[in-house]
Design a protein around this motif. Sequence first.
Motif, PDB file in Angstrom:
ATOM      1  N   ILE A   1      10.264  -7.366  13.247  1.00  0.00           N
ATOM      2  CA  ILE A   1       9.300  -7.876  11.768  1.00  0.00           C
ATOM      3  C   ILE A   1       8.516  -6.570  10.959  1.00  0.00           C
ATOM      4  O   ILE A   1       7.987  -6.506  11.440  1.00  0.00           O
ATOM      5  N   THR A   2       9.509  -5.589   9.669  1.00  0.00           N
ATOM      6  CA  THR A   2       8.452  -5.236   9.688  1.00  0.00           C
ATOM      7  C   THR A   2       8.344  -4.849   7.625  1.00  0.00           C
ATOM      8  O   THR A   2       9.165  -5.843   7.493  1.00  0.00           O
ATOM      9  N   VAL A   3       7.307  -5.067   7.363  1.00  0.00           N
ATOM     10  CA  VAL A   3       6.774  -4.836   6.254  1.00  0.00           C
ATOM     11  C   VAL A   3       6.143  -3.459   5.201  1.00  0.00           C
ATOM     12  O   VAL A   3       6.239  -2.701   5.948  1.00  0.00           O
ATOM     13  N   SER A   4       6.741  -3.514   3.964  1.00  0.00           N
ATOM     14  CA  SER A   4       6.489  -2.173   3.501  1.00  0.00           C
ATOM     15  C   SER A   4       5.926  -2.070   2.472  1.00  0.00           C
ATOM     16  O   SER A   4       6.336  -3.331   1.249  1.00  0.00           O
ATOM     17  N   ARG A   5       4.896  -1.659   1.171  1.00  0.00           N
ATOM     18  CA  ARG A   5       4.335  -1.291   0.689  1.00  0.00           C
ATOM     19  C   ARG A   5       4.318   0.080  -0.058  1.00  0.00           C
ATOM     20  O   ARG A   5       3.640   1.201   1.351  1.00  0.00           O
ATOM     21  N   SER A   6       3.825   0.001  -1.321  1.00  0.00           N
ATOM     22  CA  SER A   6       3.070   1.603  -1.400  1.00  0.00           C
ATOM     23  C   SER A   6       1.210   1.180  -1.916  1.00  0.00           C
ATOM     24  O   SER A   6       1.092   0.137  -2.768  1.00  0.00           O
ATOM     25  N   ILE A   7       1.078   2.291  -1.791  1.00  0.00           N
ATOM     26  CA  ILE A   7      -0.547   2.151  -1.373  1.00  0.00           C
ATOM     27  C   ILE A   7      -1.282   3.465  -2.245  1.00  0.00           C
ATOM     28  O   ILE A   7      -0.701   4.852  -1.888  1.00  0.00           O
ATOM     29  N   ASP A   8      -2.053   3.187  -3.553  1.00  0.00           N
ATOM     30  CA  ASP A   8      -2.343   4.623  -4.290  1.00  0.00           C
ATOM     31  C   ASP A   8      -3.154   4.736  -3.344  1.00  0.00           C
ATOM     32  O   ASP A   8      -5.005   5.035  -3.158  1.00  0.00           O
ATOM     33  N   ALA A   9      -3.269   6.021  -1.921  1.00  0.00           N
ATOM     34  CA  ALA A   9      -3.739   6.756  -1.183  1.00  0.00           C
ATOM     35  C   ALA A   9      -3.753   7.612  -0.972  1.00  0.00           C
ATOM     36  O   ALA A   9      -1.649   7.478  -0.290  1.00  0.00           O
ATOM     37  N   SER A  10      -4.127   8.467  -0.269  1.00  0.00           N
ATOM     38  CA  SER A  10      -2.824   9.894   0.266  1.00  0.00           C
ATOM     39  C   SER A  10      -2.899   9.533   1.835  1.00  0.00           C
ATOM     40  O   SER A  10      -3.992   8.493   2.642  1.00  0.00           O
TER      41      SER A  10
END
Length: 154
Positions: free
Chosen positions: A7-16
């Motif tokens: 299972i792979t999940v992804s998202r953008s996170i507001d951090a470097s």
Amino acid sequence: MSEEKKITVSRSIDASAKDIFAVLTLPSRHAEIDGSGFIRSDDHDDRIEKSGTKFTMNMAGDHMGGEYQTDNWVSAFADNKMVGWKTAPAGTEPPGWEWLWELESEGSDRTQVSLTYDWSKVTDPAILEKVNFPLVSADQLEESLNKLASAVAG
């Protein structure tokens, strides 16, 4: 038809990527970002710095009859890009499941983060009979990403 064994999940996170990697490579922060609720604490406070090293975690879950420890063998490491480990009951060799965090910078303060839980290399019939894979759901993995986003924001 073959059943998917990861299972792979992804998202953008507001951090470097650097700030996110700093959290992921410090096992003492793993309980803070664990969406499954299994991790209690790390057994020592060493930062993950390269492949081939091992860190031990204190865990709890009904699937193991309560409290237990895992040894986690670092299987992937690329500074600010990737960290992964193969997990095993403490004192044993990894039986085939792996966790992989991948980071792709989207600028100086935003990062695409992917978390993969892969049990495709588990072949021991006794483990396959005992453990009902996937032990961690996609929703729990998503919660790990949410908790990671909170951890780097605070």
